[in-house]
Enzyme design. Structure first.
Site, mmCIF file in Angstrom:
data_model
loop_
_atom_site.group_PDB
_atom_site.id
_atom_site.type_symbol
_atom_site.label_atom_id
_atom_site.label_comp_id
_atom_site.label_asym_id
_atom_site.label_seq_id
_atom_site.Cartn_x
_atom_site.Cartn_y
_atom_site.Cartn_z
ATOM 1 N N CYS A 52 0.828 -1.234 0.000
ATOM 2 C CA CYS A 52 0.000 0.000 0.000
ATOM 3 C C CYS A 52 0.854 1.272 0.000
ATOM 4 N N HIS A 53 0.438 2.239 -0.759
ATOM 5 C CA HIS A 53 1.118 3.530 -0.862
ATOM 6 C C HIS A 53 1.495 4.111 0.503
ATOM 7 N N THR A 54 0.706 3.750 1.501
ATOM 8 C CA THR A 54 0.891 4.350 2.815
ATOM 9 C C THR A 54 2.227 3.920 3.449
ATOM 10 N N HIS A 74 1.214 -2.905 6.626
ATOM 11 C CA HIS A 74 -0.082 -2.848 7.314
ATOM 12 C C HIS A 74 -1.179 -3.632 6.614
ATOM 13 N N GLU A 75 -0.809 -4.374 5.527
ATOM 14 C CA GLU A 75 -1.775 -5.283 4.887
ATOM 15 C C GLU A 75 -1.199 -6.671 5.067
ATOM 16 N N CYS A 104 -12.580 -1.678 19.441
ATOM 17 C CA CYS A 104 -12.661 -2.194 20.816
ATOM 18 C C CYS A 104 -14.095 -2.500 21.216
ATOM 19 N N CYS A 107 -15.384 1.987 23.224
ATOM 20 C CA CYS A 107 -15.068 3.418 23.365
ATOM 21 C C CYS A 107 -16.194 4.281 22.797
ATOM 22 N N CYS A 110 -16.536 3.706 19.023
ATOM 23 C CA CYS A 110 -17.101 2.407 18.645
ATOM 24 C C CYS A 110 -18.597 2.322 18.972
ATOM 25 N N CYS A 118 -11.682 4.150 16.125
ATOM 26 C CA CYS A 118 -11.718 3.654 17.509
ATOM 27 C C CYS A 118 -10.586 4.341 18.251
ATOM 28 N N ARG A 122 -5.320 4.227 19.482
ATOM 29 C CA ARG A 122 -4.830 5.090 18.408
ATOM 30 C C ARG A 122 -3.651 5.975 18.834
ATOM 31 N N CYS A 181 -6.231 -3.722 3.876
ATOM 32 C CA CYS A 181 -6.251 -2.270 3.628
ATOM 33 C C CYS A 181 -6.935 -1.877 2.311
ATOM 34 N N ARG A 377 -1.022 -4.318 -6.947
ATOM 35 C CA ARG A 377 -0.649 -4.807 -5.625
ATOM 36 C C ARG A 377 0.394 -5.909 -5.738
HETATM 37 N N1 NDP Z 1 -8.038 6.506 3.723
HETATM 38 C C1 NDP Z 1 -7.592 5.266 3.820
HETATM 39 O O1 NDP Z 1 -7.997 4.517 4.716
HETATM 40 C C2 NDP Z 1 -6.592 4.755 2.848
HETATM 41 C C3 NDP Z 1 -5.923 5.600 2.029
HETATM 42 N N2 NDP Z 1 -5.027 5.123 1.122
HETATM 43 C C4 NDP Z 1 -4.420 6.093 0.238
HETATM 44 O O2 NDP Z 1 -5.162 6.049 -0.990
HETATM 45 C C5 NDP Z 1 -4.333 6.477 -2.057
HETATM 46 C C6 NDP Z 1 -4.388 5.456 -3.166
HETATM 47 O O3 NDP Z 1 -3.754 4.261 -2.768
HETATM 48 P P1 NDP Z 1 -3.312 3.175 -3.859
HETATM 49 O O4 NDP Z 1 -4.460 2.824 -4.721
HETATM 50 O O5 NDP Z 1 -2.605 2.127 -3.111
HETATM 51 O O6 NDP Z 1 -2.273 4.076 -4.693
HETATM 52 P P2 NDP Z 1 -1.693 3.938 -6.165
HETATM 53 O O7 NDP Z 1 -0.504 4.801 -6.224
HETATM 54 O O8 NDP Z 1 -1.566 2.496 -6.534
HETATM 55 O O9 NDP Z 1 -2.842 4.541 -7.105
HETATM 56 C C7 NDP Z 1 -2.992 5.919 -7.362
HETATM 57 C C8 NDP Z 1 -3.411 6.078 -8.819
HETATM 58 O O10 NDP Z 1 -3.690 7.461 -9.071
HETATM 59 C C9 NDP Z 1 -3.046 7.834 -10.296
HETATM 60 N N3 NDP Z 1 -2.809 9.260 -10.314
HETATM 61 C C10 NDP Z 1 -1.701 9.945 -9.906
HETATM 62 N N4 NDP Z 1 -1.876 11.279 -10.101
HETATM 63 C C11 NDP Z 1 -3.112 11.424 -10.628
HETATM 64 C C12 NDP Z 1 -3.857 12.551 -11.065
HETATM 65 N N5 NDP Z 1 -3.361 13.797 -10.993
HETATM 66 N N6 NDP Z 1 -5.100 12.360 -11.565
HETATM 67 C C13 NDP Z 1 -5.604 11.110 -11.666
HETATM 68 N N7 NDP Z 1 -4.925 9.989 -11.292
HETATM 69 C C14 NDP Z 1 -3.701 10.151 -10.775
HETATM 70 C C15 NDP Z 1 -1.784 6.996 -10.311
HETATM 71 O O11 NDP Z 1 -1.229 6.911 -11.603
HETATM 72 P P3 NDP Z 1 0.259 6.295 -11.851
HETATM 73 O O12 NDP Z 1 0.063 4.839 -12.084
HETATM 74 O O13 NDP Z 1 0.760 7.002 -13.064
HETATM 75 O O14 NDP Z 1 1.061 6.595 -10.624
HETATM 76 C C16 NDP Z 1 -2.340 5.648 -9.827
HETATM 77 O O15 NDP Z 1 -2.932 4.926 -10.877
HETATM 78 C C17 NDP Z 1 -2.932 6.676 -1.458
HETATM 79 O O16 NDP Z 1 -2.797 8.040 -1.146
HETATM 80 C C18 NDP Z 1 -2.990 5.834 -0.180
HETATM 81 O O17 NDP Z 1 -2.049 6.261 0.772
HETATM 82 C C19 NDP Z 1 -4.803 3.787 0.955
HETATM 83 C C20 NDP Z 1 -5.467 2.898 1.738
HETATM 84 C C21 NDP Z 1 -6.355 3.299 2.802
HETATM 85 N N1 LIG Z 2 0.022 9.166 9.731
HETATM 86 C C1 LIG Z 2 -0.661 9.833 8.675
HETATM 87 C C2 LIG Z 2 -2.105 9.370 8.632
HETATM 88 C C3 LIG Z 2 -2.278 8.512 7.476
HETATM 89 C C4 LIG Z 2 -3.717 8.082 7.333
HETATM 90 O O1 LIG Z 2 -4.601 8.872 7.136
HETATM 91 N N2 LIG Z 2 -3.936 6.778 7.399
HETATM 92 C C5 LIG Z 2 -5.227 6.208 7.114
HETATM 93 C C6 LIG Z 2 -5.026 4.863 6.614
HETATM 94 S S1 LIG Z 2 -4.052 4.835 5.154
HETATM 95 C C7 LIG Z 2 -3.836 3.260 4.829
HETATM 96 O O2 LIG Z 2 -3.198 2.859 3.909
HETATM 97 C C8 LIG Z 2 -6.100 6.105 8.339
HETATM 98 O O3 LIG Z 2 -6.699 5.095 8.652
HETATM 99 N N3 LIG Z 2 -6.245 7.177 9.032
HETATM 100 C C9 LIG Z 2 -7.011 7.220 10.228
HETATM 101 C C10 LIG Z 2 -6.111 7.265 11.411
HETATM 102 O O4 LIG Z 2 -6.626 7.254 12.539
HETATM 103 O O5 LIG Z 2 -4.879 7.275 11.217
HETATM 104 C C11 LIG Z 2 -0.624 11.342 8.818
HETATM 105 O O6 LIG Z 2 -0.450 11.799 9.928
HETATM 106 O O7 LIG Z 2 -0.783 11.991 7.768
HETATM 107 ZN ZN ZN Z 3 -2.927 0.816 3.078
HETATM 108 ZN ZN ZN Z 4 -13.192 1.609 20.211
#
Ligand code: NDP
Ligand SMILES: N[C@@H](CCC(=O)N[C@@H](CSC=O)C(=O)NCC(=O)O)C(=O)O
Ligand code: ZN
Ligand code: ZN
Length: 383
Positions: A52-54, A74-75, A104, A107, A110, A118, A122, A181, A377
């Site tokens: 994952c990008h994260t 984290h996955e 949990c 809290c 939850c 939760c 955290r 994830c 992935r």
């Molecule tokens: N909120 C949450 O709980 C979570 C958040 N995330 C976040 O979600 C995001 C996506 O994750 P993931 O799918 O793994 O990431 P990826 O990098 O695999 O996918 C992102 C995609 O967006 C494309 N992209 C980049 N710039 C642009 C643009 N300007 N316009 C349109 N498309 C664009 C990329 O193209 P290219 O192939 O050219 O790079 C790629 O295809 C990340 O920021 C990740 O950290 C992930 C999991 C959970």
């Molecule tokens: N540490 C980062 C926070 C990043 C973030 O927003 N993480 C997501 C999951 S991304 C998974 O790939 C999330 O679950 N956020 C909720 C949380 O409680 O962290 C920062 O500080 O930017």
């Molecule tokens: Zn992730």
């Molecule tokens: Zn909780």
């Protein structure tokens, strides 16, 4: 009881010693679980921006919460090796998915019925520590930090009991580790959003998270599903996952903004948009592509340190809603076993996201693949 229960385990883990440094596979010591903790033998880990990008976001130094040295990841998927006192939700031998969003069930968050966030662990999770503010990982006595409460780039990890869920052992862990994830996040962001059925949807970014949004939009029968990505290679992927249309912002006529184009071709804008890029300019475009009066835009992408979102307040005054989601709004312990069952029934795609597989010693190649842009992935075999 496993024969390692109660003992310190020495195993391999990929350690990131500092921001921007490559991962280094090291021998580490993993202490036994304390009360309300679970030690897991990790068999497979995904790397969420492509593992994952994260993970890459934190490794690179962009994460304001990033602290080192740390074991990222984290996955993951694994088997419970031992449990601490008072653990009754999982047992030795269970097939489990670690949860970076704990649940949990007690809290304020939850019990609110309003969120999957939760508060139980955290604060310490963000510091890279277990709830008692210490680490279970060390190298020759030097503590190594945990990551997102799960640290799946280790052959053994220790998590809080609220941060793990048992799943059907018939599900292959080398696949369903990815439900820890990216896939679950995209699926939940769309499927748990009321009103998507018969509505128009645009998904910005067609990585794992965006593709999962597309798949869920198709499953809930959205009427029109527009994928937006700057990478032309993603069109085929997007259509395979349910997009009815694909737009590349780079291929629009000079000076045409993506939000204006989308408003034009949808008679005033989309009912729902989702950012799965982490780019704050894209987040703005996604909001502004929403229909006046009712459009809802969901931020999923994680933006780098210091980045902020902006738009004209008029966009909100005129009825658009800007929201965000973590882990797709999914309550891991309550809902993830059901998502695994849906996968086993063929209703949720998982295998289709896997473009690369690596052995543990090649874990840095997973990050290289992520940078190469041909990876959705990667799954790492931790054995
Ligand atoms: N909120 C949450 O709980 C979570 C958040 N995330 C976040 O979600 C995001 C996506 O994750 P993931 O799918 O793994 O990431 P990826 O990098 O695999 O996918 C992102 C995609 O967006 C494309 N992209 C980049 N710039 C642009 C643009 N300007 N316009 C349109 N498309 C664009 C990329 O193209 P290219 O192939 O050219 O790079 C790629 O295809 C990340 O920021 C990740 O950290 C992930 C999991 C959970
Ligand atoms: N540490 C980062 C926070 C990043 C973030 O927003 N993480 C997501 C999951 S991304 C998974 O790939 C999330 O679950 N956020 C909720 C949380 O409680 O962290 C920062 O500080 O930017
Ligand atoms: Zn992730
Ligand atoms: Zn909780």
């Amino acid at each position: 009881m496993s024969d390692t229960a109660g003992q310190v385990i020495t195993c391999k883990a990929a350690v990131c010693w500092g921001a921007g440094e490559p991962l280094k596979v090291e021998d580490i010591q993993v202490a036994p679980p304390e009360a309300h903790e679970v030690r897991i033998k990790i068999l497979y880990t995904g790397r969420c921006a492509r593992i994952c990008h994260t993970d890459e976001y934190t490794r690179s130094g962009a994460d304001p919460e990033g602290a080192f040295p740390v074991i990222l990841g984290h996955e993951g998927g694994g088997i419970v090796e031992s449990v601490g006192e008072g653990v009754d939700s999982v047992k030795v031998g269970d097939h489990v998915i670690p949860l970076y969003t704990a649940e949990c069930k007690k809290c304020k968050f939850c019990t609110s019925g309003k969120t999957n966030l939760c508060s139980s662990v955290r604060a310490t999770q963000g510091q890279g520590l277990m709830p008692d503010k210490t680490s279970r990982f060390s190298i020759n006595g030097k503590p190594i930090l945990h990551f997102m409460g799960v640290s799946t780039f280790s052959q053994y990890t220790v998590v809080a009991d609220v941060s793990v869920v048992a799943v059907n052992p018939k599900a292959p862990l080398e696949k369903v580790c990815l439900l820890g994830c990216g896939i679950t996040t995209g699926w939940g962001a769309v499927a748990k959003q009321p009103g998507v059925k018969d509505s128009t949807v645009a998904v910005f970014g067609c990585g794992c998270v965006g593709l999962s949004c597309l798949n869920a939009a198709q499953l809930v029968k959205a009427s029109r599903i527009i994928a937006v990505d700057t990478n032309p290679a993603k069109e085929e992927w997007a259509r395979k996952f349910g997009a009815t249309e694909f737009v590349n912002p780079k291929q629009l006529p000079q000076g045409t903004r993506i939000q204006d184009h989308l408003v034009e071709i949808t008679d005033g804008g989309l009912d729902f948009t989702f950012d799965a890029t982490g780019n704050v300019d894209v987040m703005r475009a996604a909001l502004e592509a929403c229909h006046k009066g009712w459009g809802v835009s969901t931020i999923i992408g994680v933006a780098a340190a210091g980045k902020e979102i902006s738009t004209r307040p008029f966009q909100l005054v005129t009825g658009r809603v800007w929201r965000g989601t973590a882990f797709g709004g999914v309550k891991g312990r309550t809902e993830l076993p059901g998502i695994v069952e849906d996968y086993l029934k063929g209703a949720v795609k998982v295998d289709e996201y896997i473009t690369h597989e690596f052995k543990f010693e090649d874990i840095n190649k997973g990050f290289d693949a992520m940078h190469a842009g041909d990876c959705v992935r990667a799954v790492v075999d931790m054995s």
